[in-house]
Design a protein around this motif. Structure first.
Motif, PDB file in Angstrom:
ATOM      1  N   SER A 584       0.837  -1.195   0.000  1.00 30.86           N
ATOM      2  CA  SER A 584       0.000   0.000   0.000  1.00 30.86           C
ATOM      3  C   SER A 584       0.870   1.242   0.000  1.00 30.86           C
ATOM      4  O   SER A 584       1.798   1.361   0.815  1.00 30.86           O
ATOM      5  CB  SER A 584      -0.896   0.022   1.240  1.00 30.86           C
ATOM      6  N   TYR A 585       0.558   2.160  -0.907  1.00 38.78           N
ATOM      7  CA  TYR A 585       1.258   3.435  -0.985  1.00 38.78           C
ATOM      8  C   TYR A 585       0.316   4.551  -0.554  1.00 38.78           C
ATOM      9  O   TYR A 585      -0.826   4.626  -1.030  1.00 38.78           O
ATOM     10  CB  TYR A 585       1.727   3.709  -2.415  1.00 38.78           C
ATOM     11  N   LEU A 586       0.778   5.397   0.321  1.00 37.39           N
ATOM     12  CA  LEU A 586       0.003   6.564   0.712  1.00 37.39           C
ATOM     13  C   LEU A 586      -0.092   7.509  -0.482  1.00 37.39           C
ATOM     14  O   LEU A 586       0.919   7.928  -1.041  1.00 37.39           O
ATOM     15  CB  LEU A 586       0.682   7.261   1.895  1.00 37.39           C
ATOM     16  N   ASP A 587      -1.319   7.814  -0.882  1.00 42.66           N
ATOM     17  CA  ASP A 587      -1.564   8.632  -2.066  1.00 42.66           C
ATOM     18  C   ASP A 587      -1.664  10.092  -1.656  1.00 42.66           C
ATOM     19  O   ASP A 587      -2.657  10.512  -1.079  1.00 42.66           O
ATOM     20  CB  ASP A 587      -2.856   8.162  -2.736  1.00 42.66           C
ATOM     21  N   MET A 588      -0.637  10.864  -1.955  1.00 40.07           N
ATOM     22  CA  MET A 588      -0.634  12.289  -1.659  1.00 40.07           C
ATOM     23  C   MET A 588      -0.790  13.117  -2.927  1.00 40.07           C
ATOM     24  O   MET A 588      -0.528  14.313  -2.925  1.00 40.07           O
ATOM     25  CB  MET A 588       0.673  12.659  -0.945  1.00 40.07           C
ATOM     26  N   LEU A 589      -1.238  12.466  -4.012  1.00 46.20           N
ATOM     27  CA  LEU A 589      -1.335  13.132  -5.314  1.00 46.20           C
ATOM     28  C   LEU A 589      -2.763  13.310  -5.810  1.00 46.20           C
ATOM     29  O   LEU A 589      -3.045  14.193  -6.607  1.00 46.20           O
ATOM     30  CB  LEU A 589      -0.590  12.298  -6.369  1.00 46.20           C
ATOM     31  N   GLY A 929       7.002   4.106   0.650  1.00 51.28           N
ATOM     32  CA  GLY A 929       5.574   3.836   0.597  1.00 51.28           C
ATOM     33  C   GLY A 929       4.695   5.052   0.449  1.00 51.28           C
ATOM     34  O   GLY A 929       3.547   5.039   0.900  1.00 51.28           O
ATOM     35  N   ILE A 930       5.198   6.109  -0.215  1.00 51.29           N
ATOM     36  CA  ILE A 930       4.426   7.344  -0.385  1.00 51.29           C
ATOM     37  C   ILE A 930       4.559   7.815  -1.819  1.00 51.29           C
ATOM     38  O   ILE A 930       5.673   7.917  -2.354  1.00 51.29           O
ATOM     39  CB  ILE A 930       4.933   8.451   0.566  1.00 51.29           C
ATOM     40  N   PHE A 931       3.434   8.135  -2.443  1.00 50.11           N
ATOM     41  CA  PHE A 931       3.450   8.743  -3.771  1.00 50.11           C
ATOM     42  C   PHE A 931       3.363  10.255  -3.629  1.00 50.11           C
ATOM     43  O   PHE A 931       2.416  10.795  -3.058  1.00 50.11           O
ATOM     44  CB  PHE A 931       2.277   8.239  -4.615  1.00 50.11           C
ATOM     45  N   MET A 932       4.371  10.945  -4.172  1.00 56.14           N
ATOM     46  CA  MET A 932       4.450  12.399  -4.099  1.00 56.14           C
ATOM     47  C   MET A 932       5.227  12.874  -5.318  1.00 56.14           C
ATOM     48  O   MET A 932       6.164  12.214  -5.753  1.00 56.14           O
ATOM     49  CB  MET A 932       5.137  12.821  -2.797  1.00 56.14           C
ATOM     50  N   GLN A 933       4.830  14.043  -5.865  1.00 57.19           N
ATOM     51  CA  GLN A 933       5.485  14.579  -7.048  1.00 57.19           C
ATOM     52  C   GLN A 933       5.695  16.088  -6.890  1.00 57.19           C
ATOM     53  O   GLN A 933       4.968  16.752  -6.143  1.00 57.19           O
ATOM     54  CB  GLN A 933       4.647  14.309  -8.295  1.00 57.19           C
ATOM     55  N   PRO A 934       6.689  16.647  -7.596  1.00 59.05           N
ATOM     56  CA  PRO A 934       6.953  18.087  -7.500  1.00 59.05           C
ATOM     57  C   PRO A 934       6.063  18.901  -8.418  1.00 59.05           C
ATOM     58  O   PRO A 934       5.503  18.395  -9.384  1.00 59.05           O
ATOM     59  CB  PRO A 934       8.418  18.195  -7.923  1.00 59.05           C
ATOM     60  N   THR A 935       5.958  20.187  -8.112  1.00 63.44           N
ATOM     61  CA  THR A 935       5.201  21.117  -8.947  1.00 63.44           C
ATOM     62  C   THR A 935       5.936  22.449  -8.971  1.00 63.44           C
ATOM     63  O   THR A 935       7.002  22.603  -8.389  1.00 63.44           O
ATOM     64  CB  THR A 935       3.771  21.300  -8.399  1.00 63.44           C
ATOM     65  N   GLY A 936       5.323  23.426  -9.653  1.00 65.57           N
ATOM     66  CA  GLY A 936       5.917  24.751  -9.785  1.00 65.57           C
ATOM     67  C   GLY A 936       6.828  24.826 -10.991  1.00 65.57           C
ATOM     68  O   GLY A 936       7.319  23.812 -11.494  1.00 65.57           O
TER      69      GLY A 936
END
Length: 970
Positions: A584-589, A929-936
């Motif tokens: 399971s991956y924590l969905d932060m997106l 175990g975390i989905f995260m991506q950059p922005t800006g």
């Protein structure tokens, strides 16, 4: 081997030479002066000299060391410089023409040398090393051994405490230095086990010259512009010796274990990289892990010994914690498991097991049909999170047995019930056994000849010549130690039967293992299908790499995917996504899945409406009217018309068309660094160079971007900057008026979503809206990302600015993933479009979409998701803000609720964006175990926009992991 010599060498403290004495020697013998800095070493004394002629390393060792050994090191450095591309230090010649001086320090003989200094950084103090760096160590080690294979020198035939050939003798001698009896017993047992495994292999191991110290201390690196580590060179040839080639890799791998966070499998990329550069023999691969265990024991004992005889040696004292960690990790798994893993990493396998001729374990059930129950990630038995219920697998098997008589699980299946939410560790999902539900008192027979014994935990075990079989749920009246022939009665079933095959009598295998260890454990615990007479093996699933290759071959690549090597995601639940191995991956997106993944209400509503009707909005059905009415109740007073579309891009495109039709003009003012969508119109007003590198040079002439009102890193900063940013709008309006061009409108996110949820300066939209309306334009609020309650403290982003737009666009969470968007406006604006013909969206406003849209609003209210965004979102922001004081890389925290932005900077004064660090951070979070991506535009902001069901537990896990990675260093 002269044990006395070995013991003497292992008991020598480092020489004592003051900085003043060292500086005098440098001036007298090399004509150098400067400042000295002590460098760590266990038995030598090293200084770095910073001089006008550059940097050098002064190496001082005791006179007990034979000169021929030091001459061998110099010869090896010269040989490598001439025969390899590996950078090594050059030897500096003294004024007398010699490269090696024998001097006296307080009456004691010492040997003195001066070497070039290689700029870079050792990685000893980094807790975590990425896979690329680990592989880099292995590749370097392989290349070094390849280069030294033809090198020889008399000084290589030496007695050295670190030489693996002497490990057992040294361990036995140094064991008394450990005063704790349990520690001493642990070291002794580990060393004995390693020695037993090595003995039959020793005569087959190739011998050559090796460096024997390619470790995190002696390899120097530097980061490139993308913050990736690049190898600079290898130092410290003090352990150069002729011995088993595989010893070199064992030393390197042992050093990596204190960066392993407890996982010995961290060495596998190094093994694979070494083998690719310098192929190893099968026997060398078998010897590798026992050598690592022996090395770990020597490190601990030698470290404790050195501290006892040289308590002032800070280097040795500081290294002790690393050495004990290496030993702990090296002894945390069975030797057999690591041997299987090492062989698998390079494409080898353990010898095959002859499974022909097994007698049936359950002879009375031969030929009977079993119901094979799917307990995997995609199993139809699992829905709405029921896999989280305790004992769900056993209940499903019991129900199947009640219905069909016989039921069994599948060997080698990744069990969904064993997934773990909000965990940095891999879950142990891979089944190394089969569970069968059969009638009580069913006879159990020995599938092969062996000796029966109790295995603990209620199990019985039959130990055969090649294998043992472990059984749970079997009652036997035979005493432990009974020898059984193949086919002889063993006992009878007394409960659910679990069956596990294993190589080796003493291998304590788990029933489940983590996915990364599955190939190794499978080699040791093969399928029991043959002795069950049952095709119970799980079907192999397509791995993420294969799916990605198929995608690349057919799916246009401009449609990007997250991560270079993404896992295969086929299931989700609430605020987590689950890969095919059950992690399971924590969905932060996912701001699209506002209610979370797999919501049962969405499934039920969609299924119900699909079973009735799905068509387009030109037909007459109630749902389109009901949903439009619900949306208008959420809108400001005076807004009375709704358009339903299928995406945010389509919503913004339609808003531009409405502005054109109503105003009679064509020109649109947009904001720099903004993103509004992918259609021709929405893309035209999008200016984010992160989404389109050519955005600023490819805008059509009817789009007029104004300065981005970024209060953190924009041209003007702080809460009072609105008038400064409004001037940019005034400038463009003035130019339009000069050219007698009618303004159509102004489009802007009311909260700066693409920059991580930065609030616009107070009063900005009030002033801009007034200016735009004064010139006959309309004001468009793009709420696609920031609206619909996500911000927590307000439902619409424009409420933060105290304004009411003329047109509101929305999408994303409206349908919880169903294609659904909307435009809300006033009647006169909506009807202006009729002069240009009617508007139609094939999927917009369909019965299914409308029903889902209403269900989303219902669930948001019933589950109090807006309130959750306020409460948990507030806690979230507070925890993130606490990182600012702890980590210099954290510049600011933007946004509110479940739309947050964490901006990373290298310098808080210049605000230099930490772009490379942000990319590395996202990759490391994925490993945890975390989905995260950059922005800006600088891709230095974490755009945190999870499902609105996200819990306080998940928030704390995210921030804890973020803190961990920042502490590890990027």
């Amino acid at each position: 081997m002269p044990l006395a010599t070995l013991i003497h060498r292992a008991s020598l403290p480092a020489p004592q030479v003051s900085e003043a004495q060292a500086l005098q020697w440098l001036h007298e013998h090399y004509g150098l002066s400067g400042t000295l800095r002590a460098l760590g070493s266990q038995q030598d004394l090293n200084y770095r000299l910073d001089s006008a002629r550059g940097r050098f390393v002064l190496k001082i060792c005791r006179g007990d060391y034979a000169l021929v050994e030091l001459q061998a090191q110099h010869a090896g450095l010269k040989y490598l410089a001439e025969h390899s591309s590996i950078r090594v230090p050059g030897v500096i010649t003294a004024n007398n023409g010699e490269d090696l001086l024998s001097l006296q320090a307080d009456g004691a003989a010492v040997h003195v040398r001066l070497l070039e200094y290689i700029d870079g950084q050792p990685l000893t103090d980094f807790n975590h090393l990425g896979h690329e760096v680990v592989a880099g160590f292995g590749r370097l080690c392989g290349e070094m051994d390849l280069a030294l294979a033809a090198f020889d020198h008399p000084g290589l035939e030496r007695t050295l405490q670190w030489d693996a050939r002497h490990a057992n003798a040294l361990i036995q001698h140094l064991l008394p230095v450990i005063t704790d009896a349990s520690q001493r017993a642990s070291i002794s047992a580990a060393a004995e086990q390693a020695e037993r495994r090595l003995q039959p292999l020793l005569d087959t191991l190739p011998v050559q010259a090796i460096h024997m110290d390619i470790t995190d201390d002696n390899v120097v690196w530097q980061r490139d512009a993308q913050r990736h580590w690049q190898l600079q060179g290898v130092i410290d040839f003090g352990d150069l010796v002729r011995t088993w080639r595989i010893t070199d890799l064992s030393v390197t791998c042992a050093a990596l274990l204190h960066h392993a966070d407890g996982d010995p499998f961290v060495i596998l990329p190094a093994v694979k990289a070494y083998h690719a550069a310098n192929p190893l023999q099968y026997e060398e691969l078998q010897a590798l892990w026992p050598l690592i265990v022996a090395r770990a024991a020597v490190l601990v004992l030698s470290g404790e010994q050195q501290v006892s005889i040289d308590p002032g040696n800070i280097y040795s004292r500081d290294n002790l914690s690393h050495e004990w960690e290496i030993f702990r990790v090296a002894t945390s798994v069975p030797l057999a498991l690591m041997e299987a893993a090492i062989l698998d990493a390079v494409g080898y396998a353990l010898p095959a097991i002859d499974s022909d001729g097994f007698a049936p374990l359950l002879p009375s059930l031969v030929g009977r049909e079993f119901a094979l129950i799917d307990l995997g990630v995609l199993s139809p038995h699992f829905e709405a999170g029921n896999w989280e219920q305790a004992g769900i697998d056993q209940r499903l098997l019991a129900e199947a047995a009640a219905a069909h008589g016989l039921a069994a699980s599948r060997y080698g299946q990744y069990r969904l019930s064993r997934t773990r939410a909000d965990s940095a560790e891999e879950p142990d999902t891979f089944a190394l056994h089969v569970e069968l539900h059969v009638p009580h008192r069913t006879a159990v027979a020995a599938p092969f000849a062996g000796v029966l014994q109790s295995a603990g935990d209620g199990a019985v075990q039959l130990n055969g010549a090649q294998l043992n079989v472990r059984l749970w749920g079997v009652t036997t009246h035979l005493p432990s130690g009974t020898a059984l022939d193949k086919g002889q009665a063993l006992g009878e079933i007394s409960g659910p039967l679990r069956v596990q095959l294993c190589r080796g009598e003493h291998l304590d295998a788990p029933l489940f293992c983590i996915p990364s260890r599955a190939p190794a454990w499978q080699a040791l615990c093969p399928s029991p299908a043959a002795l069950l007479g049952l095709a119970c093996d799980a079907e192999p699933e397509l791995d993420g790499k294969t799916v990605l290759e198929r995608r690349a071959a057919s799916f246009a690549r401009t449609q990007k995917h997250y991560y270079v090597d993404p896992p295969r995601i086929e299931r989700g639940w609430r605020n987590h996504l689950i890969d095919m191995q059950g992690r399971s991956y924590l969905d932060m997106l996912n701001n699209v899945a506002v209610l979370g993944h797999g919501h049962p209400r969405m499934a039920a509503v969609a299924a119900r409406q699909w079973s009735l009707l799905n068509t387009n909005s030109r037909f007459n059905y109630a749902a389109v009217a009901e949903f439009s009415e619900r949306l208008l109740k959420l809108a400001p007073a005076g807004m009375d018309r709704v358009f339903l579309v299928n995406s945010g891009s389509e919503a913004n495109d339609l808003a531009i068309r409405l502005a054109w039709a109503y105003s009679g003009g064509r020109d649109i003012i947009s904001v720099l660094e903004a993103y509004h969508g992918w259609t021709v119109g929405a893309d035209a007003v999008s200016t984010s160079i992160a989404d389109n590198p050519k955005a600023l040079e490819s805008r059509p002439d009817w789009v007029h971007p104004v300065t981005a009102p970024n209060t953190y890193r924009g041209e003007f900063r702080g809460p009072d900057s609105a008038p400064d940013y409004v001037r940019s709008v005034e400038h463009h309006l003035h130019k339009l008026a000069e050219h007698k061009r009618q303004l159509a409108g102004f489009i802007c996110e009311p909260v700066y979503g693409n920059a991580g949820g930065i609030s616009l300066p107070p009063g900005y939209l009030q002033q801009v809206y007034a200016l735009v309306r004064a010139q006959g334009g309309v004001c468009i609020a793009d709420e696609v990302q920031v609206g619909y309650g996500r911000m927590g403290k307000f439902f619409w982003g424009f409420e933060d600015q105290g304004v009411v737009p003329d047109i509101i666009t929305m999408a994303k969470g409206m349908g919880n993933g169903q294609p659904l968007g909307a435009v809300i406006t006033r009647r006169e604006i909506a009807e202006a479009l009729e002069a240009e013909g009617y508007f139609f969206s094939s999927a917009g406003g369909s019965p299914v979409s409308c029903q889902i849209g209403m269900a989303v609003l219902d669930v948001m209210e019933e589950e109090k998701l807006w309130e959750n965004a306020q409460a948990v979102g507030g806690h979230f922001k507070a925890r993130l803000e606490a990182l600012i004081d702890k980590h210099p890389l954290v510049g600011a925290v933007h946004g509110s609720g479940f739309y947050l932005g964490l901006e990373l900077v290298r310098n808080r004064e210049t605000l230099e964006p930490a772009t490379a660090e942000t990319a590395l951070l996202c990759d490391r979070l994925r490993e945890l175990g975390i989905f995260m991506q950059p922005t800006g535009d600088d891709l230095n902001i974490l755009k945190i926009k999870p499902p609105m069901v996200t819990s306080r537990q998940s928030v704390d896990f995210f921030v804890d992991m973020l803190d961990r990675v920042l502490t590890e260093g990027l």
